[in-house]
Design a protein around this motif. Structure first.
Motif, PDB file in Angstrom:
ATOM      1  N   HIS A  28     -10.303  -9.505   4.748  1.00 38.89           N
ATOM      2  CA  HIS A  28     -10.939 -10.487   3.867  1.00 38.89           C
ATOM      3  C   HIS A  28     -11.994 -11.281   4.644  1.00 38.89           C
ATOM      4  O   HIS A  28     -11.888 -12.504   4.776  1.00 38.89           O
ATOM      5  N   PRO A  29     -13.027 -10.589   5.167  1.00 43.72           N
ATOM      6  CA  PRO A  29     -14.050 -11.320   5.919  1.00 43.72           C
ATOM      7  C   PRO A  29     -14.873 -12.214   4.988  1.00 43.72           C
ATOM      8  O   PRO A  29     -14.998 -11.917   3.788  1.00 43.72           O
ATOM      9  N   VAL A  30     -15.399 -13.302   5.535  1.00 38.75           N
ATOM     10  CA  VAL A  30     -16.268 -14.158   4.733  1.00 38.75           C
ATOM     11  C   VAL A  30     -17.548 -13.391   4.412  1.00 38.75           C
ATOM     12  O   VAL A  30     -17.934 -12.461   5.130  1.00 38.75           O
ATOM     13  N   ASP A  31     -18.205 -13.765   3.321  1.00 39.53           N
ATOM     14  CA  ASP A  31     -19.378 -13.024   2.849  1.00 39.53           C
ATOM     15  C   ASP A  31     -20.468 -12.866   3.895  1.00 39.53           C
ATOM     16  O   ASP A  31     -21.137 -11.842   3.938  1.00 39.53           O
ATOM     17  N   SER A  32     -20.640 -13.861   4.738  1.00 35.05           N
ATOM     18  CA  SER A  32     -21.723 -13.804   5.723  1.00 35.05           C
ATOM     19  C   SER A  32     -21.352 -13.004   6.980  1.00 35.05           C
ATOM     20  O   SER A  32     -22.207 -12.743   7.814  1.00 35.05           O
ATOM     21  N   CYS A  44     -10.506   1.179   6.623  1.00 38.53           N
ATOM     22  CA  CYS A  44     -10.231   1.950   5.407  1.00 38.53           C
ATOM     23  C   CYS A  44     -10.692   3.406   5.497  1.00 38.53           C
ATOM     24  O   CYS A  44     -10.201   4.246   4.736  1.00 38.53           O
ATOM     25  N   ALA A  45     -11.614   3.688   6.403  1.00 40.07           N
ATOM     26  CA  ALA A  45     -12.172   5.042   6.476  1.00 40.07           C
ATOM     27  C   ALA A  45     -11.068   6.069   6.723  1.00 40.07           C
ATOM     28  O   ALA A  45     -10.304   5.957   7.667  1.00 40.07           O
ATOM     29  N   GLY A  46     -10.969   7.034   5.865  1.00 41.01           N
ATOM     30  CA  GLY A  46      -9.967   8.084   6.018  1.00 41.01           C
ATOM     31  C   GLY A  46      -8.549   7.670   5.672  1.00 41.01           C
ATOM     32  O   GLY A  46      -7.604   8.399   5.958  1.00 41.01           O
ATOM     33  N   VAL A  58      -9.061  -2.104  -9.188  1.00 36.87           N
ATOM     34  CA  VAL A  58      -9.799  -2.083 -10.456  1.00 36.87           C
ATOM     35  C   VAL A  58      -8.875  -2.475 -11.608  1.00 36.87           C
ATOM     36  O   VAL A  58      -9.249  -3.281 -12.462  1.00 36.87           O
ATOM     37  N   ASP A  59      -7.668  -1.922 -11.632  1.00 38.10           N
ATOM     38  CA  ASP A  59      -6.714  -2.239 -12.702  1.00 38.10           C
ATOM     39  C   ASP A  59      -6.396  -3.724 -12.760  1.00 38.10           C
ATOM     40  O   ASP A  59      -6.283  -4.305 -13.837  1.00 38.10           O
ATOM     41  N   LEU A  60      -6.246  -4.341 -11.580  1.00 37.76           N
ATOM     42  CA  LEU A  60      -5.905  -5.768 -11.509  1.00 37.76           C
ATOM     43  C   LEU A  60      -7.137  -6.671 -11.516  1.00 37.76           C
ATOM     44  O   LEU A  60      -7.003  -7.892 -11.501  1.00 37.76           O
ATOM     45  N   ARG A  61      -8.317  -6.050 -11.494  1.00 41.96           N
ATOM     46  CA  ARG A  61      -9.582  -6.787 -11.419  1.00 41.96           C
ATOM     47  C   ARG A  61      -9.576  -7.713 -10.187  1.00 41.96           C
ATOM     48  O   ARG A  61      -9.948  -8.872 -10.245  1.00 41.96           O
ATOM     49  N   ASP A  62      -9.121  -7.151  -9.074  1.00 38.97           N
ATOM     50  CA  ASP A  62      -9.044  -7.868  -7.801  1.00 38.97           C
ATOM     51  C   ASP A  62     -10.323  -7.580  -7.028  1.00 38.97           C
ATOM     52  O   ASP A  62     -10.487  -6.503  -6.465  1.00 38.97           O
ATOM     53  N   TRP A  63     -11.224  -8.536  -7.009  1.00 39.52           N
ATOM     54  CA  TRP A  63     -12.526  -8.343  -6.373  1.00 39.52           C
ATOM     55  C   TRP A  63     -12.610  -9.060  -5.027  1.00 39.52           C
ATOM     56  O   TRP A  63     -13.690  -9.314  -4.529  1.00 39.52           O
ATOM     57  N   HIS A  64     -11.471  -9.386  -4.425  1.00 33.20           N
ATOM     58  CA  HIS A  64     -11.453 -10.107  -3.149  1.00 33.20           C
ATOM     59  C   HIS A  64     -11.198  -9.151  -1.989  1.00 33.20           C
ATOM     60  O   HIS A  64     -10.393  -8.240  -2.092  1.00 33.20           O
ATOM     61  N   GLY A  65     -11.879  -9.380  -0.887  1.00 29.88           N
ATOM     62  CA  GLY A  65     -11.638  -8.616   0.327  1.00 29.88           C
ATOM     63  C   GLY A  65     -12.154  -7.195   0.257  1.00 29.88           C
ATOM     64  O   GLY A  65     -12.800  -6.783  -0.703  1.00 29.88           O
ATOM     65  N   ILE A  66     -11.859  -6.459   1.315  1.00 25.43           N
ATOM     66  CA  ILE A  66     -12.232  -5.049   1.407  1.00 25.43           C
ATOM     67  C   ILE A  66     -11.020  -4.227   0.998  1.00 25.43           C
ATOM     68  O   ILE A  66      -9.933  -4.403   1.542  1.00 25.43           O
ATOM     69  N   ARG A  67     -11.208  -3.357   0.033  1.00 30.44           N
ATOM     70  CA  ARG A  67     -10.146  -2.453  -0.403  1.00 30.44           C
ATOM     71  C   ARG A  67     -10.766  -1.085  -0.614  1.00 30.44           C
ATOM     72  O   ARG A  67     -11.833  -0.971  -1.209  1.00 30.44           O
TER      73      ARG A  67
END
Length: 118
Positions: A28-32, A44-46, A58-67
């Motif tokens: 969950h890095p900050v945007d900057s 996440c790679a691989g 997508v199902d939970l509409r969770d738009w926070h962090g890297i997933r």
């Protein structure tokens, strides 16, 4: 899929994620923090459960962090059908015009050299 057909692997898919032993702040890095974002995407790679992770997000509409190797904005745009892949780096981006085929960073690069600013 109903609960009668769930297997143990379906229920415990998170336990197979490559991010399991990472500090949650890393994912969950900050945007900057572009370096932090890049590192989280590398985690996440691989990953063997990236598809399940993306689907849950997508199902939970969770738009926070890297997933699943994507930022919240990338996942949201993908879910809304607005995103496409850059022909150069394969990252997701939202085109500003119908003919745009490269993300902003790649559009600024020409044959390995940066365009001169006017």
């Amino acid at each position: 899929m109903n609960t009668a057909t769930l297997t143990r692997d379906d229920i415990n898919w998170r336990l197979r994620g490559q991010c399991l032993y990472e500090d949650p702040d890393v994912m969950h890095p900050v945007d900057s923090d572009k370096l932090g974002e890049k590192y989280a995407k590398k985690v996440c790679a691989g990953c063997p459960v990236a598809q399940q992770c993306l689907q849950e997000s997508v199902d939970l509409r969770d738009w926070h962090g890297i997933r699943a190797g994507l930022t919240g904005n990338e996942r949201r745009n993908l879910a809304e059908g607005n995103a496409q892949r850059c022909i150069r780096c394969r990252d997701l981006f939202v085109p500003r015009v119908d003919t745009q085929v490269r993300c902003r960073p790649c559009a600024r690069v020409r044959d390995g050299n940066r365009k001169a600013k006017s």
